[in-house]
Design a protein around this motif. Sequence first.
Motif, short mmCIF file in Angstrom:
data_model
loop_
_atom_site.label_atom_id
_atom_site.label_comp_id
_atom_site.label_asym_id
_atom_site.label_seq_id
_atom_site.Cartn_x
_atom_site.Cartn_y
_atom_site.Cartn_z
N ASP A 8 -2.40 1.30 9.25
CA ASP A 8 -1.95 1.73 10.49
C ASP A 8 -1.08 0.59 11.40
O ASP A 8 -0.52 1.35 12.15
CB ASP A 8 -3.22 2.19 11.45
CG ASP A 8 -4.00 3.40 11.23
OD1 ASP A 8 -3.62 4.62 11.62
OD2 ASP A 8 -4.86 3.09 10.23
N ASP A 34 -0.60 5.53 7.30
CA ASP A 34 0.19 4.93 8.60
C ASP A 34 0.87 3.95 8.37
O ASP A 34 1.05 2.83 9.32
CB ASP A 34 -0.53 5.28 9.93
CG ASP A 34 -0.56 6.85 10.22
OD1 ASP A 34 0.20 7.66 9.52
OD2 ASP A 34 -1.28 6.99 11.18
N ASN A 57 -0.59 10.04 9.15
CA ASN A 57 -0.13 11.42 9.70
C ASN A 57 1.20 11.00 10.52
O ASN A 57 1.84 11.95 11.12
CB ASN A 57 -1.17 11.99 10.72
CG ASN A 57 -1.49 11.07 11.48
OD1 ASN A 57 -2.16 9.89 11.34
ND2 ASN A 57 -1.51 11.42 13.04
N HIS A 58 1.51 9.75 10.32
CA HIS A 58 2.90 9.47 10.76
C HIS A 58 3.98 9.06 9.80
O HIS A 58 3.82 8.53 8.60
CB HIS A 58 2.88 8.38 11.74
CG HIS A 58 1.82 8.55 13.00
ND1 HIS A 58 2.24 9.55 14.01
CD2 HIS A 58 0.51 8.03 13.04
CE1 HIS A 58 1.17 9.48 14.94
NE2 HIS A 58 0.41 8.83 14.42
N HIS A 145 -7.53 8.47 5.00
CA HIS A 145 -6.63 8.02 6.46
C HIS A 145 -7.38 8.33 7.51
O HIS A 145 -8.04 7.41 8.28
CB HIS A 145 -5.16 8.93 6.55
CG HIS A 145 -4.61 8.18 7.97
ND1 HIS A 145 -4.42 6.96 8.24
CD2 HIS A 145 -4.49 9.12 8.91
CE1 HIS A 145 -3.81 6.72 9.19
NE2 HIS A 145 -3.67 8.10 9.85
N HIS A 181 -6.77 5.31 10.81
CA HIS A 181 -6.66 6.18 11.94
C HIS A 181 -7.34 6.08 13.08
O HIS A 181 -6.75 6.33 14.21
CB HIS A 181 -6.89 7.55 11.25
CG HIS A 181 -6.32 8.71 12.22
ND1 HIS A 181 -5.20 8.96 12.34
CD2 HIS A 181 -7.17 9.70 12.69
CE1 HIS A 181 -4.88 10.13 13.19
NE2 HIS A 181 -6.36 10.47 13.33
ZN LIG Z 1 -3.37 8.14 11.88
#
Ligand SMILES: [Zn+2]
Length: 216
Positions: A8, A34, A57-58, A145, A181
């Motif tokens: 992240d 991430d 998710n990015h 994640h 995450h």
């Molecule tokens: Zn995330």
Amino acid sequence: MKILALSDQVVEYLYSPLVKERFGDVALVVGCGDLPNYYLDYVVSMLNAPLSHVPGNHDLAPVSPDSEGDHEGRSNRAECGDIDGMVVEERGLLLAGLGGSIRYRPDGVHQYTQGEMARRVWALAPRLCWNRVRRGRFLDILVTHSPPRGIHDAEDPAHVGFEAFNRFITRFRPRYLLHGHSHVYRHGATTTTQVGPTTVINVFPYRVIEVDSVHV
Ligand SMILES: [Zn+2]
């Protein structure tokens, strides 16, 4: 043997030559999502260690904006080490990877409903059962994640954990579930939770895990 797990956030200290002095004895780098590829590439190149990672998710820039050309001619190890939806063996450890987060936008990449993630888990079952027959255990480490539901997760729509991961660790009993995450800034926040034989660890932004060599 030592694992360096990242997620992240780019840690400047790790994105510098200091990483070799401090973590030179790390045998495997695990990415929990991430993170930009240039960061993962840099760390594994400096440590000369293999990489296994899953997407978050990015969407992130594939190369560092300030180092254009630096990576020319080098293999992109981050692209090779993607274990999303796979069961692999690395350094004698049996790993499974399930990236992505809960779906909170209809067009989001690497976002899944609870049901979709449950199907992704069960798609891994044949290979995990094959490990059990051949190696005496389903796996050692689940790399994700998102966290499981109710463990290091939150109630806002983007940070709810996956129920399928709770069922996964009950059924397949990995020694570790490593996830990201969940950004933790509060001192004293819970980042390690034991669930039966499984130690669930929020690695944000990095964590060193000493894996018992009995299993390697
Ligand atoms: Zn995330």
